[in-house]
Design a protein around this motif. Structure first.
Motif, PDB file in Angstrom:
ATOM      1  N   GLU A 266      64.728  18.205 100.521  1.00  0.00           N
ATOM      2  CA  GLU A 266      65.858  18.582  99.654  1.00  0.00           C
ATOM      3  C   GLU A 266      65.526  18.438  98.174  1.00  0.00           C
ATOM      4  O   GLU A 266      65.998  19.217  97.354  1.00  0.00           O
ATOM      5  N   LYS A 267      64.729  17.409  97.864  1.00  0.00           N
ATOM      6  CA  LYS A 267      64.358  17.177  96.455  1.00  0.00           C
ATOM      7  C   LYS A 267      63.214  18.093  96.026  1.00  0.00           C
ATOM      8  O   LYS A 267      62.763  18.015  94.884  1.00  0.00           O
ATOM      9  N   GLY A 268      62.718  18.919  96.937  1.00  0.00           N
ATOM     10  CA  GLY A 268      61.579  19.773  96.611  1.00  0.00           C
ATOM     11  C   GLY A 268      60.274  18.992  96.562  1.00  0.00           C
ATOM     12  O   GLY A 268      59.321  19.399  95.901  1.00  0.00           O
ATOM     13  N   GLU A 269      60.254  17.862  97.250  1.00  0.00           N
ATOM     14  CA  GLU A 269      59.080  16.979  97.164  1.00  0.00           C
ATOM     15  C   GLU A 269      58.363  16.793  98.493  1.00  0.00           C
ATOM     16  O   GLU A 269      57.678  15.785  98.707  1.00  0.00           O
ATOM     17  N   LEU A 270      58.505  17.774  99.373  1.00  0.00           N
ATOM     18  CA  LEU A 270      57.883  17.635 100.687  1.00  0.00           C
ATOM     19  C   LEU A 270      56.360  17.561 100.562  1.00  0.00           C
ATOM     20  O   LEU A 270      55.715  16.674 101.127  1.00  0.00           O
ATOM     21  N   GLN A 271      55.808  18.504  99.773  1.00  0.00           N
ATOM     22  CA  GLN A 271      54.350  18.497  99.628  1.00  0.00           C
ATOM     23  C   GLN A 271      53.865  17.178  99.017  1.00  0.00           C
ATOM     24  O   GLN A 271      52.891  16.590  99.489  1.00  0.00           O
TER      25      GLN A 271
ATOM     26  N   ASP B 101      54.745  23.397 105.207  1.00  0.00           N
ATOM     27  CA  ASP B 101      53.785  22.784 106.143  1.00  0.00           C
ATOM     28  C   ASP B 101      52.526  23.644 106.248  1.00  0.00           C
ATOM     29  O   ASP B 101      51.400  23.134 106.167  1.00  0.00           O
ATOM     30  N   PHE B 102      52.735  24.938 106.430  1.00  0.00           N
ATOM     31  CA  PHE B 102      51.576  25.830 106.537  1.00  0.00           C
ATOM     32  C   PHE B 102      50.753  25.794 105.255  1.00  0.00           C
ATOM     33  O   PHE B 102      49.525  25.650 105.289  1.00  0.00           O
ATOM     34  N   ASP B 103      51.441  25.943 104.134  1.00  0.00           N
ATOM     35  CA  ASP B 103      50.727  26.015 102.844  1.00  0.00           C
ATOM     36  C   ASP B 103      49.916  24.745 102.584  1.00  0.00           C
ATOM     37  O   ASP B 103      48.750  24.821 102.211  1.00  0.00           O
ATOM     38  N   PHE B 104      50.542  23.594 102.813  1.00  0.00           N
ATOM     39  CA  PHE B 104      49.828  22.356 102.485  1.00  0.00           C
ATOM     40  C   PHE B 104      48.640  22.141 103.422  1.00  0.00           C
ATOM     41  O   PHE B 104      47.533  21.810 102.963  1.00  0.00           O
ATOM     42  N   PHE B 105      48.844  22.347 104.709  1.00  0.00           N
ATOM     43  CA  PHE B 105      47.769  22.011 105.649  1.00  0.00           C
ATOM     44  C   PHE B 105      46.696  23.102 105.752  1.00  0.00           C
ATOM     45  O   PHE B 105      45.768  22.978 106.534  1.00  0.00           O
ATOM     46  N   THR B 106      46.837  24.150 104.953  1.00  0.00           N
ATOM     47  CA  THR B 106      45.732  25.097 104.800  1.00  0.00           C
ATOM     48  C   THR B 106      45.180  25.056 103.373  1.00  0.00           C
ATOM     49  O   THR B 106      44.384  25.914 102.995  1.00  0.00           O
TER      50      THR B 106
END
Lengths: 286, 286
Positions: B205-210, B256-261
């Protein structure tokens, strides 16, 4: 009296149902069908009860009974990577499925394996599933016209129409094009659509699918016409489903959506004095 | 000896499996999972046998046995418009489904209705379905951790692992967070993952997942760590599936996809001296 007269129109009226097949197949198909009903010229559709997106479309159908909604009776699954099978347990209808429990890909494999008693049982279950969800179906039709492969199997389809008091879509020429039997079909006491309007792969390949639709509307004959289309978006989901299957593939389905939501289509319907009717109208007089 | 030592690493090694859940759920999920395995840092995944896109992912699994592939045992369906249910006939496992024949949406409804004998029967059938397709599973895990709602139900999961000689993913803290029972869980003779790394809704929600993922890798502890992610694309199909469900929704899955690739992820793994392991490695020593 012909159908036009029974419906209160002059004898030579060009009657037309503009029908979207395959609702329930995919989210893409559902969303395009809904938009084509709400903003386009499509006035009837039918829903595939065995598919993963049935629930989404069934919810729409229940909340929007003003649109014709038929049951798209399903006995074959033509796709390479996206599979579906019976709504009944596989053990009860094992003649309808391949080794993985999915419907056969082709009408020929279906015809060579399917037991008529199991066809009837499965299609009854498909109709009952729709009824249980609260859908009030207006008609029955057949995915890939698989129900037309032999006269005996076509009889099951006609019987189901009588049992549920629903009109069934049958175009004699279409049925006899896909026939896989030498025996004679019996059309006595059967309402037949006079003309089936549908896209052809040759026109799609030449990039002339839309033109062929315009020509079809310009040269439409008086009588009972049914235009079959498959609206969907040419998006990733639909490309995945129709991979290696450009015939009625995702690019084709996008053209279907675009044309049947266009002003050109509306103008053609007006210019050619085409009278749109629905399966519900027909249901009222059979 | 701890797990690291059993696998031939020093005692204090930071072991990590980077695991993609929910393969088979959707075309979007499958394609993102495949790309994350081939080009990203993901090194393990598990597949949902009841879902419409199982066949596509199962074909990939069969053709690519070099990647860890588990069975994502499924007993609940959290989505609003996209539904799935048991692989067994509903009549055989009626305690597992709602009035429409689909899995319950919540762990609470599942726990309040499901009969243990039917859970075992259905999960056995899910494993057998994967085996029948030619998948050689490397592990078992549980969709929404529904298998963890009571100690009795968790026992079924552990038993299945023994029956099929497969490691089962259990993180004690995770199981006890979703517990719906006052009774004590028994972890004797059970391989437990020491730490579960997973995204939290507050960070999303805070935009801080990555950022939270980067922090998780920077602060990873020695021991047996499992990172659970759900790679998919934020496309129309996935938006349709996850409608009104931003928690693990399509935007989240794209992150999830973006970070783990990403190269950032690869760099973090190197910088923090993280030792990637697989369930197959563990399968060899249990």
């Amino acid at each position: 009296m012909n159908l036009a007269q029974k419906l209160g129109y002059p004898e030579n009226t060009k009657l037309l149902i503009i029908h979207a097949d395959d609702a329930g197949l995919a989210h893409s198909e559902n969303q395009a069908t809904i938009k084509a009903l709400q903003n386009g010229s499509v006035n009837s559709y039918s829903i595939m009860t065995p598919c993963a997106w049935f629930f989404e479309m069934a919810t729409f159908a229940k909340n929007n009974p003003q649109y014709d909604c038929g049951i798209h009776l399903t006995l074959t699954c033509e796709w390479e990577n996206y599979k579906f099978g019976p709504v009944l347990p596989i053990s009860e209808v094992s003649s309808l499925v391949d080794k993985n429990g999915y419907f056969y890909k082709t009408r020929a494999d279906f015809k060579n394996n399917a037991k008529p008693s199991e066809i009837k049982k499965e299609l009854t279950a498909q109709i009952e599933k729709a009824l249980q969800f609260g859908i009030q179906p207006t008609h029955l039709d057949s995915h890939m016209c698989s129900i037309g492969v032999t006269p005996e199997i076509l009889e099951i389809y006609k019987e189901l129409g009588k049992t549920y008091n629903l009109p069934v879509f049958i175009n004699r020429q279409f049925v006899e094009t896909i026939r896989l039997s030498d025996e004679e079909y019996n059309y006595e006491n059967t309402l037949l659509a006079d003309n089936l309007l549908i896209g052809y792969f040759a026109d799609f390949e030449k990039g002339e699918l839309q033109k062929s639709y315009e020509r079809a509307l310009d040269s439409i004959k008086s009588g009972f016409n049914v235009f079959l289309l498959h609206p969907a978006f040419d998006d990733s989901e639909m490309q995945g489903i129709t991979i290696n299957h450009p015939n009625f593939g995702s690019a084709w389905r996008q053209i279907d959506f675009d044309f049947f939501t266009s002003n050109e289509c509306k103008t053609k319907l007006e210019e050619n004095k085409i009278q749109l009717i629905t399966w519900r109208d027909i249901q009222g007089i059979i």
